[in-house]
Write an enzyme that holds these catalytic residues in place. Structure first.
Site, mmCIF file in Angstrom:
data_model
loop_
_atom_site.group_PDB
_atom_site.id
_atom_site.type_symbol
_atom_site.label_atom_id
_atom_site.label_comp_id
_atom_site.label_asym_id
_atom_site.label_seq_id
_atom_site.Cartn_x
_atom_site.Cartn_y
_atom_site.Cartn_z
ATOM 1 N N ASN A 11 0.708 -1.378 0.058
ATOM 2 C CA ASN A 11 -0.058 0.017 0.034
ATOM 3 C C ASN A 11 0.837 1.229 -0.063
ATOM 4 O O ASN A 11 1.368 1.441 0.977
ATOM 5 C CB ASN A 11 -1.153 -0.048 1.272
ATOM 6 C CG ASN A 11 -2.039 1.324 1.078
ATOM 7 O OD1 ASN A 11 -1.868 1.839 0.247
ATOM 8 N ND2 ASN A 11 -2.578 1.065 2.321
ATOM 9 N N TRP A 12 1.144 1.816 -1.099
ATOM 10 C CA TRP A 12 1.972 3.015 -1.232
ATOM 11 C C TRP A 12 1.251 4.293 -0.714
ATOM 12 O O TRP A 12 2.054 5.113 -1.062
ATOM 13 C CB TRP A 12 2.597 2.956 -2.796
ATOM 14 C CG TRP A 12 3.507 1.883 -2.950
ATOM 15 C CD1 TRP A 12 3.839 1.037 -2.081
ATOM 16 C CD2 TRP A 12 3.980 1.669 -4.112
ATOM 17 N NE1 TRP A 12 5.001 0.067 -2.419
ATOM 18 C CE2 TRP A 12 5.043 0.641 -3.838
ATOM 19 C CE3 TRP A 12 4.188 1.897 -5.275
ATOM 20 C CZ2 TRP A 12 5.857 -0.301 -4.644
ATOM 21 C CZ3 TRP A 12 5.071 1.436 -6.562
ATOM 22 C CH2 TRP A 12 5.930 0.380 -5.904
ATOM 23 N N LYS A 13 0.061 4.412 -0.511
ATOM 24 C CA LYS A 13 -0.532 5.435 0.083
ATOM 25 C C LYS A 13 -0.295 6.797 -0.946
ATOM 26 O O LYS A 13 -0.421 6.439 -2.147
ATOM 27 C CB LYS A 13 -0.227 5.796 1.544
ATOM 28 C CG LYS A 13 -0.655 4.509 2.337
ATOM 29 C CD LYS A 13 -0.363 4.520 3.697
ATOM 30 C CE LYS A 13 -0.737 3.219 4.476
ATOM 31 N NZ LYS A 13 -0.861 3.662 5.953
ATOM 32 N N HIS A 98 -10.354 1.222 4.641
ATOM 33 C CA HIS A 98 -8.927 1.435 5.344
ATOM 34 C C HIS A 98 -8.982 2.616 6.367
ATOM 35 O O HIS A 98 -9.938 3.213 6.241
ATOM 36 C CB HIS A 98 -7.885 1.876 4.229
ATOM 37 C CG HIS A 98 -6.438 1.806 4.852
ATOM 38 N ND1 HIS A 98 -5.912 2.907 5.793
ATOM 39 C CD2 HIS A 98 -5.445 1.006 4.868
ATOM 40 C CE1 HIS A 98 -4.958 2.878 6.175
ATOM 41 N NE2 HIS A 98 -4.356 1.487 5.593
ATOM 42 N N GLU A 168 -6.478 -5.172 10.329
ATOM 43 C CA GLU A 168 -5.378 -4.146 10.636
ATOM 44 C C GLU A 168 -6.085 -3.347 11.818
ATOM 45 O O GLU A 168 -6.565 -2.429 11.919
ATOM 46 C CB GLU A 168 -5.583 -3.016 9.301
ATOM 47 C CG GLU A 168 -5.272 -3.705 8.014
ATOM 48 C CD GLU A 168 -4.501 -2.625 7.295
ATOM 49 O OE1 GLU A 168 -3.235 -2.807 7.002
ATOM 50 O OE2 GLU A 168 -5.115 -1.680 6.871
ATOM 51 N N SER A 216 2.292 -1.979 10.689
ATOM 52 C CA SER A 216 3.518 -1.973 11.185
ATOM 53 C C SER A 216 4.097 -3.434 10.714
ATOM 54 O O SER A 216 5.105 -3.971 11.712
ATOM 55 C CB SER A 216 3.684 -1.542 12.555
ATOM 56 O OG SER A 216 3.319 -0.111 12.999
ATOM 57 N N GLY A 237 2.410 -1.235 4.559
ATOM 58 C CA GLY A 237 2.457 0.402 4.272
ATOM 59 C C GLY A 237 3.897 0.727 4.141
ATOM 60 O O GLY A 237 4.536 0.447 3.122
HETATM 61 P P1 PGA Z 1 2.101 0.551 7.992
HETATM 62 O O1 PGA Z 1 0.583 0.537 7.303
HETATM 63 O O2 PGA Z 1 2.597 -0.830 7.450
HETATM 64 O O3 PGA Z 1 2.725 1.638 7.600
HETATM 65 O O4 PGA Z 1 1.657 0.428 9.387
HETATM 66 C C1 PGA Z 1 -0.299 -0.450 6.835
HETATM 67 C C2 PGA Z 1 -1.651 0.048 6.394
HETATM 68 O O5 PGA Z 1 -1.879 1.319 6.390
HETATM 69 O O6 PGA Z 1 -2.104 -0.949 5.646
#
Ligand code: PGA
Length: 269
Positions: A11-13, A98, A168, A216, A237
């Site tokens: 997930n590159w947001k 999400h 999540e 994380s 993420g």
């Molecule tokens: P993160 O994000 O791995 O940076 O905690 C996970 C996510 O938002 O799906």
């Protein structure tokens, strides 16, 4: 069907905002992964504006996901990206629910509608669920149950196979200290989710649902989370934003667990 290979969702947001760099990065990632790419189900979720061009470049060699779709199907809704338009350019997946979208106002009602829109277009869904926090009252279990049941009660049973549940816990997402769930607690949650599915929708659904974990994930915890958490994959993420770190995660999770156990027992003899 339960996935035989680990599902890896990157997930590159909003981390990659220059198209050329994104394309180059994926090309490089595929090159570096080499044969290991066939050992995982890799799904990349880049900036939505780039997915059509990326699809043209990588065609079937890469599964792409958008990070959200509209609550609306069509009509006078400025700025919306509809499920139909996502399907039209050949995108396979969408992330829905999400916590970062919930934070911006996505209620469970909106999420159900988005899921229905995606399913109508035959788009596969990575459905994020998770509690904001936990305490001794275990009320987080009820939150998880509600998030599952409210969606699955409102869609056709035949479309369940198009959904991946991404557990999540919100407290673990984007955590500054990379505090993820421990694998034993994750395993308990996976059993709990399967129990809900079993009781409400039957054994087949419960057995065949793909459940992945996000929050994380790093190269240091990915293997433990995947193997001992008994999930089918990871939604990553920050640790997926750099190829080196994503590659290390992939390397760590594709070593055969069986081989590892044999090695351990072998050494003990
Ligand atoms: P993160 O994000 O791995 O940076 O905690 C996970 C996510 O938002 O799906």
């Amino acid at each position: 069907m339960i996935s035989k290979k680990p599902i890896v969702v990157a997930n590159w947001k909003a981390s990659q905002n220059i198209y050329k760099n994104t394309e180059k990065k994926i090309l490089n990632l595929i090159k570096l992964l080499g044969k290991d790419k066939s050992k995982i189900d890799l799904i990349i979720s880049p900036n939505t504006v780039f997915v059509q061009s990326l699809k043209k470049v990588f065609k079937k060699s890469l599964s792409l996901s958008v990070q959200d779709i509209s609550f609306f199907e069509n009509g006078s809704h400025t700025g919306e990206i509809t499920a139909e338009s996502v399907k039209d350019i050949g995108i396979d997946y969408v992330i829905i629910g999400h916590s970062e979208k919930r934070e911006q106002g996505d209620t469970q009602e909106i999420i159900i509608k988005k899921i229905q829109n995606a399913l109508r277009q035959n788009i596969k869904i990575i459905y994020c669920i998770g509690e904001k926090d936990r305490d001794d009252s275990v009320k987080h279990l009820k939150i998880i149950e509600d998030q599952i049941v409210s969606v699955f009660n409102n869609i056709d049973k035949k479309s369940f196979e198009n959904i991946i549940i991404a557990y999540e816990p919100v407290w673990a997402i984007n955590n500054k200290n990379n505090l993820s769930i421990d694998s034993h607690s994750l395993h308990s949650m996976v059993i709990y989710i399967r129990k809900i599915l079993l009781e409400k929708y039957g054994e087949n659904i419960s057995k065949n649902m793909n459940i992945i974990y996000g929050g994380s994930v790093t190269k240091d915890n990915a293997q433990d989370i995947l193997w001992n958490g008994e999930v089918q994959g990871l939604l990553i993420g920050r640790a997926s934003w750099e190829n080196d770190s994503l590659l290390s995660i992939v390397k760590n999770i594709i070593i055969s667990p069986k081989k590892n156990i044999l090695q351990v027992y072998g050494n003990k003899k």
